[in-house]
Motif scaffolding. Structure first.
Motif, PDB file in Angstrom:
ATOM      1  N   GLU A  90       9.543  -2.635  10.078  1.00  0.00           N
ATOM      2  CA  GLU A  90      10.274  -1.391  10.126  1.00  0.00           C
ATOM      3  C   GLU A  90      10.187  -0.614   8.865  1.00  0.00           C
ATOM      4  OE1 GLU A  90      14.381  -2.966  12.617  1.00  0.00           O
ATOM      5  OE2 GLU A  90      14.600  -2.118  10.502  1.00  0.00           O
ATOM      6  N   ILE A  91       9.710  -1.255   7.972  1.00  0.00           N
ATOM      7  CA  ILE A  91       9.166  -0.851   6.741  1.00  0.00           C
ATOM      8  C   ILE A  91       8.013  -0.118   6.872  1.00  0.00           C
ATOM      9  CG2 ILE A  91       8.330  -1.032   4.265  1.00  0.00           C
ATOM     10  CD1 ILE A  91      10.498  -3.090   4.108  1.00  0.00           C
ATOM     11  N   GLU A  92       6.935  -0.846   7.615  1.00  0.00           N
ATOM     12  CA  GLU A  92       5.731  -0.134   8.034  1.00  0.00           C
ATOM     13  C   GLU A  92       5.846   1.085   8.783  1.00  0.00           C
ATOM     14  OE1 GLU A  92       3.024  -2.778  10.005  1.00  0.00           O
ATOM     15  OE2 GLU A  92       3.360  -4.580   8.484  1.00  0.00           O
ATOM     16  N   GLU A  93       6.798   1.048   9.694  1.00  0.00           N
ATOM     17  CA  GLU A  93       6.981   2.296  10.472  1.00  0.00           C
ATOM     18  C   GLU A  93       7.503   3.243   9.808  1.00  0.00           C
ATOM     19  OE1 GLU A  93       8.250  -0.790  14.484  1.00  0.00           O
ATOM     20  OE2 GLU A  93       9.600   0.864  13.524  1.00  0.00           O
ATOM     21  N   MET A  94       8.495   2.966   8.861  1.00  0.00           N
ATOM     22  CA  MET A  94       8.903   4.083   8.123  1.00  0.00           C
ATOM     23  C   MET A  94       8.126   4.641   7.305  1.00  0.00           C
ATOM     24  SD  MET A  94      12.050   4.747   8.934  1.00  0.00           S
ATOM     25  CE  MET A  94      12.724   5.769   7.566  1.00  0.00           C
ATOM     26  N   ARG A  95       7.244   3.897   6.550  1.00  0.00           N
ATOM     27  CA  ARG A  95       6.123   4.554   5.561  1.00  0.00           C
ATOM     28  C   ARG A  95       5.310   5.486   6.389  1.00  0.00           C
ATOM     29  NH1 ARG A  95       5.777   6.202   1.996  1.00  0.00           N
ATOM     30  NH2 ARG A  95       3.602   5.437   1.302  1.00  0.00           N
ATOM     31  N   ARG A  96       4.997   5.124   7.787  1.00  0.00           N
ATOM     32  CA  ARG A  96       4.304   5.894   8.528  1.00  0.00           C
ATOM     33  C   ARG A  96       4.839   7.296   8.704  1.00  0.00           C
ATOM     34  NH1 ARG A  96       2.302   1.716  11.506  1.00  0.00           N
ATOM     35  NH2 ARG A  96       3.901   2.057  13.055  1.00  0.00           N
ATOM     36  N   GLU A  97       5.900   6.998   9.292  1.00  0.00           N
ATOM     37  CA  GLU A  97       6.742   8.393   9.979  1.00  0.00           C
ATOM     38  C   GLU A  97       7.213   9.112   8.929  1.00  0.00           C
ATOM     39  OE1 GLU A  97       9.700   6.417  12.401  1.00  0.00           O
ATOM     40  OE2 GLU A  97       8.194   5.298  13.386  1.00  0.00           O
ATOM     41  N   TRP A  98       7.558   8.685   7.416  1.00  0.00           N
ATOM     42  CA  TRP A  98       8.057   9.479   6.534  1.00  0.00           C
ATOM     43  C   TRP A  98       7.321   9.473   5.117  1.00  0.00           C
ATOM     44  CZ3 TRP A  98      12.260  12.428   7.271  1.00  0.00           C
ATOM     45  CH2 TRP A  98      13.048  12.220   8.338  1.00  0.00           C
ATOM     46  N   PRO A  99       5.826   9.939   5.255  1.00  0.00           N
ATOM     47  CA  PRO A  99       5.042   9.761   4.139  1.00  0.00           C
ATOM     48  C   PRO A  99       5.320  10.446   2.860  1.00  0.00           C
ATOM     49  CG  PRO A  99       4.152  11.306   5.864  1.00  0.00           C
ATOM     50  CD  PRO A  99       5.463  10.733   6.377  1.00  0.00           C
ATOM     51  N   ASP A 100       6.246  11.389   2.996  1.00  0.00           N
ATOM     52  CA  ASP A 100       6.707  11.936   1.549  1.00  0.00           C
ATOM     53  C   ASP A 100       8.014  11.247   0.949  1.00  0.00           C
ATOM     54  OD1 ASP A 100       8.723  12.743   3.484  1.00  0.00           O
ATOM     55  OD2 ASP A 100       9.012  14.803   2.206  1.00  0.00           O
ATOM     56  N   ARG A 101       8.222  10.189   1.626  1.00  0.00           N
ATOM     57  CA  ARG A 101       9.688   9.427   0.969  1.00  0.00           C
ATOM     58  C   ARG A 101       9.117   8.063   0.210  1.00  0.00           C
ATOM     59  NH1 ARG A 101      14.023  12.513   3.126  1.00  0.00           N
ATOM     60  NH2 ARG A 101      12.828  14.446   3.809  1.00  0.00           N
TER      61      ARG A 101
END
Lengths: 425, 451
Positions: A90-101
């Motif tokens: 889930e962290i990987e997905e979030m990093r991909r989907e929210w690159p500015d956060r």
């Protein structure tokens, strides 16, 4: 134009508001909602080795004020109770989907070099921008030799910080427990271990209340209770103090501060930044009001900065640090007297009784022609303690007026009244 | 502001509408509302609200006890100063007493709802039906007679019983409570509260009530003086003032208090017949209670006529608003001239008034109002005939600062004395203080006693 963007320990963030490692950052669903609401980052709920921990039912207790608003929460929840793989995916997905956060990975392991290093590497590989060491959890995990059991031993703080520094090439945040006598000691240990930043405070050890019908502490798990971690507005002063100590002392210079502790509004955040924090982390306010609470944090902080002419967080970061001093550096000759504005006074008598019963008997009541009461400060008795001003329910009705003593700035070590005065040469 | 169901189109009110109209005027605060309201109190020192209360209830203390979840203690704080705190919480014009003095008016524009908080605490204790919260002092063996089981008489009886005396109360009516039972609008005292309060109050012990006993008829002051160690008169004002206007004896011209009593005593208020056109004469809270209740029963046109302007009315602004917002037409500066009709009243004639050199004078212009029922709420006077031997001053029993009348051993309080303000809460205070005065006198060694 104000810019809320900031950099802490080399990590860039669109604003200084991150969610702290806690239940709100337990999984992608929540963190996604938080990012949509406007949070600049999230420290993922602490990850440990598999198998994951098992939590008990009944986890939170609250401390209320008279108006029933919640001023503090205590919790007995442990670290993430989901498999490490699931969290990392889930962290990987979030990093991909929210690159500015920002996503920081919080980790906790037994006091073992391999355990810390392998966990840090796995979490780093998921794409987090930094690693935070959870050395603070004061309940449950400490009974297994983790959390505050590590954070309360300076040597362990240094060691675990160093292990993580050696294992990953990422900014390292060492999260400190406030359940120590002097925060400077673990902060110094973190610095020695190579931490880029400290995150503080973790929760304060506490029993939040007692169920008097069943004679058991709350929150109650099948007839028994345990101590837990206290957080929320009520702990803010403790966190402000610890932030200031680390920011102002030479031995911890260079250590960046990600401040945590009861931050509920933009003003709280501004106070932490003024005392030296580079960014802040929030949990309780979000748990009480939902993620949208960040909207006014961003908005209010921008408005404050615009009004004061600060273009960036950096412009006022640490602005109050040099004015935070030891008691021994205060001016013994400073004098204040309370002044009561008759027109604003509603005649509640709170100032009188506070002073009469518990302070210096420095307020007099006189009958007014209209049958009301006039409250007057007796200057000879007033020590300028501020109590009347604080208990007065009317804003700005009681003010503290400086007395022009015409005397120089004299500290206690220099004061002639000090029997142990250092020879002033 | 409560809005009742009214008969605005002439089609009448359903029985359920009438029943709803006579439910509680202010529904009790929920625990959550009480918590929020209690949190607004500033816990003033030597609080202005206490000074504004005739019975000096320690209001900041009882509100603090509500927020500390000590409801029993809160009720006891109230009742120790005012044993009829339950009625006063419902019927007091708080807007001109404690709530007017509340300093939160200045900070928030509206006072703490002291009356509603008081009701929350007292209702809680009464609903528990537990042991009476006050103990009696060791019995003194003294016996005291009380004339009138209204607020003054019962307050006296309770305090005197607490102080260790035996009290026998005599009352003309079938039920105790006086105006609490018979003289207040039914929606102010819903769920038979007056009787619940009497029952609670008698729980202290040592009080006996005899009904159907009217002073001057089957009850004589002289006989009471002989039989008892002291007598307290809390008989109120029982003679209705007359307008002395032609047609006043016509059927349909009534005393407003009798009307209020009929409404209070009716178990099914929808069975009460009310005329389409009601005229109420007077400017006090009784006039408002009569007018609004006439509306609640389904009267189509209710006109309240007062001889002066609204500021001179003794009814509070809040009471006037309650009437006006429920369709009572307020007609000021008019005085009744005559009533006419064949067999029963059909028309009330008024003259317009104005003030001239500080006195009321007719303008010479007149008007008629159709009226099938005329309710006179122009005040009550003392029944002096029953009080042979007592000095009367400006129509009230004369008492000194210790509530002593001109006759030894006879005390008086409530509406029948000069200081009486026509307020339940003042009557309760009179009774309480008179009881202490009687107690002090009864404990004095008699002249001639050996020390």
């Amino acid at each position: 134009m104000t810019d809320l963007g900031c950099t802490i320990a080399g990590v860039e963030s669109i604003n200084p508001f991150w969610l702290a490692s806690a239940p709100p950052t337990d999984k992608k669903y929540n963190v996604e909602r938080a990012f949509k609401a406007g949070w600049g980052g999230a420290v993922w709920k602490t990850l440990g080795e598999d198998p994951p921990v098992v939590n008990v039912t009944s986890r939170y207790g609250v401390h209320r004020s008279f108006d029933r608003s919640i001023i503090g929460i205590n919790n007995i929840e442990l670290i993430s109770d989901r498999p490490l793989d699931v969290n990392l995916r889930e962290i990987e997905e979030m990093r991909r989907e929210w690159p500015d956060r920002v996503i920081i990975g919080s980790i906790m392991a037994p006091l073992d070099e391999d355990a810390w290093k392998s966990l840090a590497i796995r979490v780093a590989n998921a794409g987090v921008q930094g690693i935070e060491l959870n050395l603070g959890c004061p309940h449950g995990m400490c009974e297994r030799g983790m959390g505050s059991a590590v954070g309360q031993v300076p040597e362990f703080v240094e060691k675990t910080t160093r292990w993580v520094r050696e294992a990953v090439n990422l900014p390292v945040f060492t999260k400190l427990t406030p359940n120590v006598t002097d925060i400077m000691i673990p902060a110094g240990a973190a610095k020695s271990g190579g931490a880029h930043a400290v995150s503080l405070i973790n929760t304060v050890n506490s029993v939040i209340g007692v169920d008097l019908d069943n004679m058991v502490p709350t929150p109650t798990v099948d007839g028994r209770g345990t101590h837990g971690g206290y957080c929320g507005e009520a702990v803010k002063p403790i966190a402000l103090h610890m932030t200031a100590e680390i920011a102002r002392h030479a031995e911890t210079q260079g250590l960046e501060i990600s401040a945590i502790g009861g931050i509920t509004t933009w003003r709280d955040a501004a106070e932490f930044i003024a005392l030296g924090a580079g960014a802040v982390q929030v949990c309780t306010a979000a748990m009480l009001f939902g993620f949208r609470i960040v909207e006014d944090m961003n908005d209010g902080l921008s408005a404050f900065m615009a009004e004061k002419g600060y273009k960036s967080i950096e412009d006022f970061k640490g602005a109050a640090t040099t004015r935070t001093v030891d008691w021994n550096a205060l001016n013994m000759n400073h004098d204040l007297k309370a002044r009561i504005d008759d027109d604003a006074c509603i005649e509640c008598g709170r100032c009188f009784i506070a002073c009469e019963d518990t302070s210096h008997q420095a307020i007099r009541i006189d009958a007014k022609d209209d049958g009301g009461r006039k409250f007057t400060v007796i200057d000879d008795e007033c020590v300028g303690c501020n109590l009347c001003m604080h208990v007065c329910p009317v804003k700005d009705c009681i003010t503290m007026e400086p007395v022009d003593t015409d005397r120089p700035y004299v500290t206690w070590p220099e004061d002639p009244r000090n029997p142990l005065r250092e020879a002033a040469e | 502001m409560r809005h009742f169901k009214v008969n605005s189109d002439g089609s009448g009110l359903a029985a359920s509408d009438v029943a709803e109209n006579f439910s509680d005027l202010h529904p009790p605060l929920s625990p959550a509302q009480a918590a929020v309201e209690a949190a607004r109190c500033l816990y003033c020192y030597d609080a202005p609200c206490i000074n504004a209360c005739p019975t000096s209830i320690d209001i900041p203390k009882f509100i603090h006890q509500i927020r500390s979840d000590n409801l029993d203690g809160s009720a006891k704080t109230i009742l120790s100063a005012n044993i009829m705190g339950g009625t006063c919480a419902r019927a007091c014009p708080t807007e001109v007493l404690c709530e007017e003095a509340c300093v939160v008016n200045h900070t928030e524009g509206a006072p703490v709802k002291i009356g509603e908080l008081q009701r929350r605490a007292v209702d809680h204790l009464l609903a528990k039906k537990g042991p009476h919260p006050f103990a009696r002092a060791p019995e003194t063996g003294k016996r005291i007679a009380v004339v009138g089981a209204g607020p003054a008489g019962l307050s006296f009886a309770h305090r005197a019983a607490m102080l260790g005396h035996d009290v026998v109360v005599y009352d003309a009516k079938e039920k105790a409570g006086g105006l609490n039972e018979y003289g207040l609008a039914a929606y102010k005292m819903a769920d038979d509260f007056a009787q619940a309060e009497v029952e609670f109050l008698l729980g202290v012990g040592g009080i006996e009530i005899n009904h159907g006993q009217t002073l001057g008829k089957n009850l004589l002051l002289d006989a009471l003086r002989k039989e008892y160690d002291a007598v307290f008169i809390g008989a109120g004002l029982t003679t209705t003032r007359q307008l002395s206007a032609p047609g006043e004896a016509l059927d349909g011209v009534r005393d407003a208090l009798d009307f209020i009593e009929d409404v209070r005593c009716a178990s099914d208020k929808s069975k009460l017949k009310i005329d389409d056109n009601v005229v109420v004469i007077g400017g006090g809270n009784t006039a408002i209670d009569a007018a609004v209740q006439a509306k609640c029963l389904g009267a189509r046109n209710v006109t309240l006529v007062y001889r002066r302007g609204p500021e001179a009315m003794s009814a509070t602004g809040w009471e006037q608003d309650l009437a006006a917002s429920n369709g009572v037409v307020m007609k000021f500066w008019a005085s009744p001239k005559s009533f006419s009709g064949s067999g029963k009243v059909e028309t009330a004639a008024f003259s317009e008034m104005r003030e001239q050199g500080g006195k009321l004078a007719e303008t010479g212009r007149n008007f008629d109002i159709p009226a099938g029922l005329v309710l006179k709420a122009i005040g009550q006077t003392l029944n002096e005939k029953a009080l042979d031997g007592l000095k009367i001053e400006r129509g009230k029993i004369r008492v000194d600062e210790n509530y002593r009348t001109s006759v030894e051993g006879v005390y008086a309080g409530g509406d029948c004395i000069a200081a009486g303000e026509d307020l339940t809460v003042q009557a309760v205070e009179d009774g309480k203080r008179a009881a202490h005065s009687v107690d002090a006198a009864l404990r004095l060694p008699k002249s001639g006693d050996l020390r």
